[in-house]
Write an enzyme that holds these catalytic residues in place. Structure first.
Site, PDB file in Angstrom:
ATOM      1  N   CYS A  81      43.301  97.107  72.562  1.00 46.23           N
ATOM      2  CA  CYS A  81      44.196  98.155  72.047  1.00 46.23           C
ATOM      3  C   CYS A  81      43.882  99.503  72.711  1.00 46.23           C
ATOM      4  O   CYS A  81      42.838 100.095  72.456  1.00 46.23           O
ATOM      5  CB  CYS A  81      44.023  98.230  70.528  1.00 46.23           C
ATOM      6  N   CYS A  84      43.378 102.431  70.309  1.00 50.76           N
ATOM      7  CA  CYS A  84      42.068 102.319  69.653  1.00 50.76           C
ATOM      8  C   CYS A  84      40.975 102.938  70.519  1.00 50.76           C
ATOM      9  O   CYS A  84      40.033 103.548  70.010  1.00 50.76           O
ATOM     10  CB  CYS A  84      41.723 100.856  69.379  1.00 50.76           C
TER      11      CYS A  84
END
Length: 162
Positions: A81, A84
């Site tokens: 991600c 993230c």
């Protein structure tokens, strides 16, 4: 890594000083400051490391988040991600000097039971816990101001509690 470095120096320091020979004794003067410096670095960094909790299973989650005396910001993230990879370091940076709030990092790939329990549908997903209860949350990449607002909210309530 610093712990390993400090542990690697300590046996050499002990071996060097236990020999007792004068030539080895001069080596102790070289190794001792290095060992002290590495140990000091490790100890000073460990004060910040205990605030970042890596959760590996439901049991650790209960122990470190639900039963925590401090509020805990739980960050559900994934290695793949990209948002993230931006959010997690920024959140840790903003909490670096905070002793009253912990951060728990949960990898969604290895903690499917926690993902299901908290109905995490997208990452990053951030949940704020106090006394074992979710008190706030956000999903997705947010700006630093939103993170700071969450942190301030948790700090205010923590101060009111005291």
């Amino acid at each position: 890594m610093l712990k390993i470095a400090a542990e690697g120096l300590a046996p050499r320091l002990v071996a060097c000083c236990s020999i007792g020979a004068t030539s080895a004794h001069s080596g102790c003067h070289r190794v001792a400051p290095q060992a002290a410096k590495a140990t000091q670095k490790y100890l000073s960094q460990s004060q910040h490391l205990h605030k970042k909790l890596v959760i590996k299973d439901h049991y650790e989650f209960d122990q470190k988040v639900i039963n925590s005396d401090n509020p805990v910001i739980v960050n559900f993230h994934a290695e793949w991600c990209d948002p993230c990879k931006i959010l997690t370091p920024k959140m840790l940076e903003l909490l670096e000097n905070s002793n009253e709030i912990d951060v728990a990092i949960i990898d969604v790939e290895t903690n499917l039971d926690l993902v299901e329990t908290f109905e995490v549908k997208a990452v990053p997903a951030v949940l704020a816990f106090r006394n074992g209860v979710v008190v706030d949350k956000f999903i997705g990449l947010v700006d630093a101001n939103s993170i700071e607002t969450l942190i301030d909210k948790l700090k205010r309530k923590q101060q009111q509690k005291q």
